[in-house]
Design a protein around this motif. Structure first.
Motif, short mmCIF file in Angstrom:
data_model
loop_
_atom_site.label_atom_id
_atom_site.label_comp_id
_atom_site.label_asym_id
_atom_site.label_seq_id
_atom_site.Cartn_x
_atom_site.Cartn_y
_atom_site.Cartn_z
N ARG A 99 0.83 -1.21 0.00
CA ARG A 99 0.00 0.00 0.00
C ARG A 99 0.86 1.26 0.00
N PHE A 100 2.01 1.21 0.66
CA PHE A 100 2.84 2.41 0.79
C PHE A 100 4.12 2.31 -0.04
N ALA A 101 4.05 1.53 -1.12
CA ALA A 101 5.24 1.34 -1.95
C ALA A 101 5.66 2.62 -2.65
N ASP A 102 4.74 3.58 -2.83
CA ASP A 102 5.06 4.81 -3.57
C ASP A 102 5.48 5.96 -2.65
N VAL A 103 5.72 5.68 -1.38
CA VAL A 103 6.07 6.74 -0.44
C VAL A 103 7.54 7.11 -0.53
N GLY A 104 8.35 6.25 -1.15
CA GLY A 104 9.76 6.55 -1.31
C GLY A 104 10.62 6.12 -0.14
N MET A 105 10.24 5.02 0.53
CA MET A 105 11.04 4.52 1.65
C MET A 105 12.23 3.72 1.12
N PRO A 106 13.32 3.63 1.89
CA PRO A 106 14.48 2.83 1.47
C PRO A 106 14.14 1.35 1.36
N LYS A 107 14.98 0.60 0.65
CA LYS A 107 14.75 -0.83 0.51
C LYS A 107 14.73 -1.54 1.85
N GLY A 108 15.50 -1.02 2.83
CA GLY A 108 15.50 -1.64 4.15
C GLY A 108 14.13 -1.67 4.79
N PHE A 109 13.29 -0.71 4.46
CA PHE A 109 11.92 -0.70 4.97
C PHE A 109 11.17 -1.94 4.48
#
Length: 292
Positions: A99-109
């Motif tokens: 759901r939040f894949a487009d938020v721009g979190m690092p891969k570690g998330f």
């Protein structure tokens, strides 16, 4: 064919059979860890995950009260309720990463929450195995349908989701599990006690992941973590925080009391011990003077 993170999440979320949901989680978590899945999420996840025909889902207020004694029936009810929580936790983790894949979190998330999903699937299987050993299985008892409400309430904001799901709901599990483990040992059920202790210890990492990525978002937004967490919990969590807190386990997750103590009401005092009913007054005795 599953080739992306979004495909993997959708496959798990649309699988109704609990053990199939767990199997797919292990399969796709391994594929993500090995680099065989792209990070693409071509379609958003479903609003609600698929569920089996059993257990019957009820409103929390309609659920029967669980006994606290050590008989097999009460222990089955306890383990069944925990299995239901773990099943929902599988879906919550996959919903989070897709759901939040487009938020721009690092891969570690994504690494963290796919690993959390894998843990939750293993926890569900451990609980199902223990239920089977006690002559029961998941689905035998009703379960409440309130767990997905937190996902729906926070579907618009990653910070709100992290504030409520790992940092309230999973942290609450850290608070209540040690007493449950003690009671199970007192009842002579070391197998169930050991199982819950393992789950407790691994859930510390889940709360820590929530705290870590919540802090990351706060840094991005220029927000003070304690103040924002308190604001989001007040806005999106209806249940209210409850004492007592397992401060030691919460601190291991870097989740200190400065977050939750100021917004938690004091626990009500225990009721006074019941006093024996007063004896009814005896009617006066009409004594006649003695005659000799």
């Amino acid at each position: 064919m599953v080739t992306s993170l979004g495909d993997a999440a959708r496959a798990v979320l649309t699988a109704a059979a609990p053990l199939e949901k767990a199997r797919l989680t292990h399969l796709h978590a391994a594929a993500w860890a090995d680099g065989r899945l792209s990070p693409d999420v071509p379609t958003p996840p479903p609003d609600r995950p698929a569920r089996p025909e059993r257990p019957e889902l009820k409103l929390p207020r309609d659920m029967p009260k669980r006994g606290r004694g050590g008989n097999a029936q009460n222990r089955v009810a306890l383990l069944h309720a925990l299995a239901h929580i773990e099943l929902n936790a599988i879906d919550l983790a996959w919903d989070l990463v897709s759901r939040f894949a487009d938020v721009g979190m690092p891969k570690g998330f994504t690494d963290d929450w796919v690993r959390v999903a894998d843990d939750e699937a293993r926890h569900f299987q451990m609980l199902e195995d223990r239920l089977n050993a006690l002559g029961a299985s998941y689905g035998d008892l009703p379960a409440h349908d309130g767990l997905w409400q937190s996902a729906t309430e926070t579907a618009h904001d990653l910070a709100a989701r992290l504030a409520v799901v790992p940092m309230v709901l999973e942290a609450r599990g850290l608070d209540v599990t040690p007493d449950t483990v003690r009671r199970l040992r007192a009842f002579g059920d070391a197998e169930s006690a050991d199982l819950l202790q393992t789950i407790h210890d691994e859930e510390i990492d889940h709360v820590a992941a929530g705290r870590r990525w919540f802090g990351h978002l706060c840094a991005q937004r220029g927000a003070e973590p304690v103040a924002l967490w308190q604001e989001l919990v007040g806005r999106h969590f209806r249940g209210g925080l409850k004492r007592p807190f397992n401060t030691a386990s919460r601190l291991r997750a870097d989740f200190g009391p400065e977050f939750y103590e100021p917004i938690t009401p004091e626990a009500p005092p225990p009721p006074p011990p019941s006093s024996p009913s007063p004896r009814p007054a005896r009617p006066p005795v009409d004594r006649q003077p003695e005659t000799r």
